[in-house]
Design an enzyme around this catalytic site. Structure first.
Site, PDB file in Angstrom:
ATOM      1  N   HIS A  70     -10.426  22.198 -15.300  1.00  0.00           N
ATOM      2  CA  HIS A  70     -11.487  23.149 -15.585  1.00  0.00           C
ATOM      3  C   HIS A  70     -11.846  23.163 -17.070  1.00  0.00           C
ATOM      4  O   HIS A  70     -11.037  22.818 -17.939  1.00  0.00           O
ATOM      5  CB  HIS A  70     -11.075  24.540 -15.129  1.00  0.00           C
ATOM      6  CG  HIS A  70     -11.026  24.661 -13.634  1.00  0.00           C
ATOM      7  ND1 HIS A  70     -10.815  25.855 -12.997  1.00  0.00           N
ATOM      8  CD2 HIS A  70     -11.173  23.727 -12.644  1.00  0.00           C
ATOM      9  CE1 HIS A  70     -10.835  25.667 -11.689  1.00  0.00           C
ATOM     10  NE2 HIS A  70     -11.044  24.383 -11.453  1.00  0.00           N
ATOM     11  N   GLU A  72     -12.307  25.598 -19.203  1.00  0.00           N
ATOM     12  CA  GLU A  72     -11.482  26.471 -20.047  1.00  0.00           C
ATOM     13  C   GLU A  72     -10.168  25.785 -20.405  1.00  0.00           C
ATOM     14  O   GLU A  72      -9.718  25.820 -21.554  1.00  0.00           O
ATOM     15  CB  GLU A  72     -11.171  27.794 -19.316  1.00  0.00           C
ATOM     16  CG  GLU A  72     -12.389  28.564 -18.880  1.00  0.00           C
ATOM     17  CD  GLU A  72     -12.829  28.261 -17.450  1.00  0.00           C
ATOM     18  OE1 GLU A  72     -13.280  29.210 -16.783  1.00  0.00           O
ATOM     19  OE2 GLU A  72     -12.732  27.098 -17.004  1.00  0.00           O
ATOM     20  N   CYS A  98     -11.522  31.115 -13.154  1.00  0.00           N
ATOM     21  CA  CYS A  98     -10.676  31.215 -11.959  1.00  0.00           C
ATOM     22  C   CYS A  98      -9.343  31.856 -12.353  1.00  0.00           C
ATOM     23  O   CYS A  98      -9.053  32.049 -13.537  1.00  0.00           O
ATOM     24  CB  CYS A  98     -10.452  29.834 -11.344  1.00  0.00           C
ATOM     25  SG  CYS A  98      -9.317  28.783 -12.282  1.00  0.00           S
ATOM     26  N   CYS A 101      -7.200  29.643 -14.783  1.00  0.00           N
ATOM     27  CA  CYS A 101      -7.746  29.636 -16.146  1.00  0.00           C
ATOM     28  C   CYS A 101      -7.557  31.001 -16.806  1.00  0.00           C
ATOM     29  O   CYS A 101      -7.295  31.083 -18.004  1.00  0.00           O
ATOM     30  CB  CYS A 101      -9.211  29.227 -16.131  1.00  0.00           C
ATOM     31  SG  CYS A 101      -9.425  27.459 -15.782  1.00  0.00           S
TER      32      CYS A 101
END
Length: 150
Positions: A70, A72, A98, A101
């Site tokens: 992801h 992040e 999410c 993260c």
């Protein structure tokens, strides 16, 4: 001359980073900032040297593409790779983080999360951010305002 706000400036950078995404399901970008200075950026994509979703499709398990890292996480890992401190920083993300993260953001010492779009906002992520004092703020990208300046 009328300038855009810091929030819009950094959110625009997160959106620009999302254009590098290699996942076909959702393009996400993240910009980590400390003292109004960009310290890292990331987008969702495959591991270095790995196969990309745009090349062979997403690798979906339990309705989640596990091929990608992801945005992040990529931005946080970039800081770790280059020895850049994240404690007290802020992160601008195109979509609400999410749960995984969220936990990484908290552990990295990031104090604020600014997100442009809601995306499956997990109740536990919201709870964790509140419990740990991480500020969250919805900051939609004002693309019309940015276009006015060009």
């Amino acid at each position: 001359m009328d300038r855009i706000s810091w929030d819009q400036y950094f959110m625009a950078q997160a959106h620009l980073l999302s254009l590098r995404s290699t996942c076909t399901r959702l393009t996400v970008g993240a910009t980590i900032v400390r003292e109004n200075r960009v310290i890292a950026g990331g987008y969702n994509g495959s591991v270095k040297g790995g196969t990309h979703c745009i090349d062979e499709g997403c690798y979906v398990v339990d309705n989640h593409c596990i091929r990608t890292i992801h945005a992040e996480m990529n931005a946080i890992l970039q800081c770790a790779h280059f020895g850049v401190k994240t404690e007290g920083a802020e992160i601008y993300v195109t979509h609400f983080p999410c749960i995984n993260c969220c936990k990484a953001i908290i552990q990295a010492g990031i104090r604020s999360v600014y997100y442009a779009e809601d995306y499956k906002n997990h109740p536990y992520a919201i709870e964790l951010f509140k419990e740990t004092g991480v500020k969250t703020k919805h900051v939609p990208l004002n693309i019309e305002r940015i276009k006015e300046l060009f």
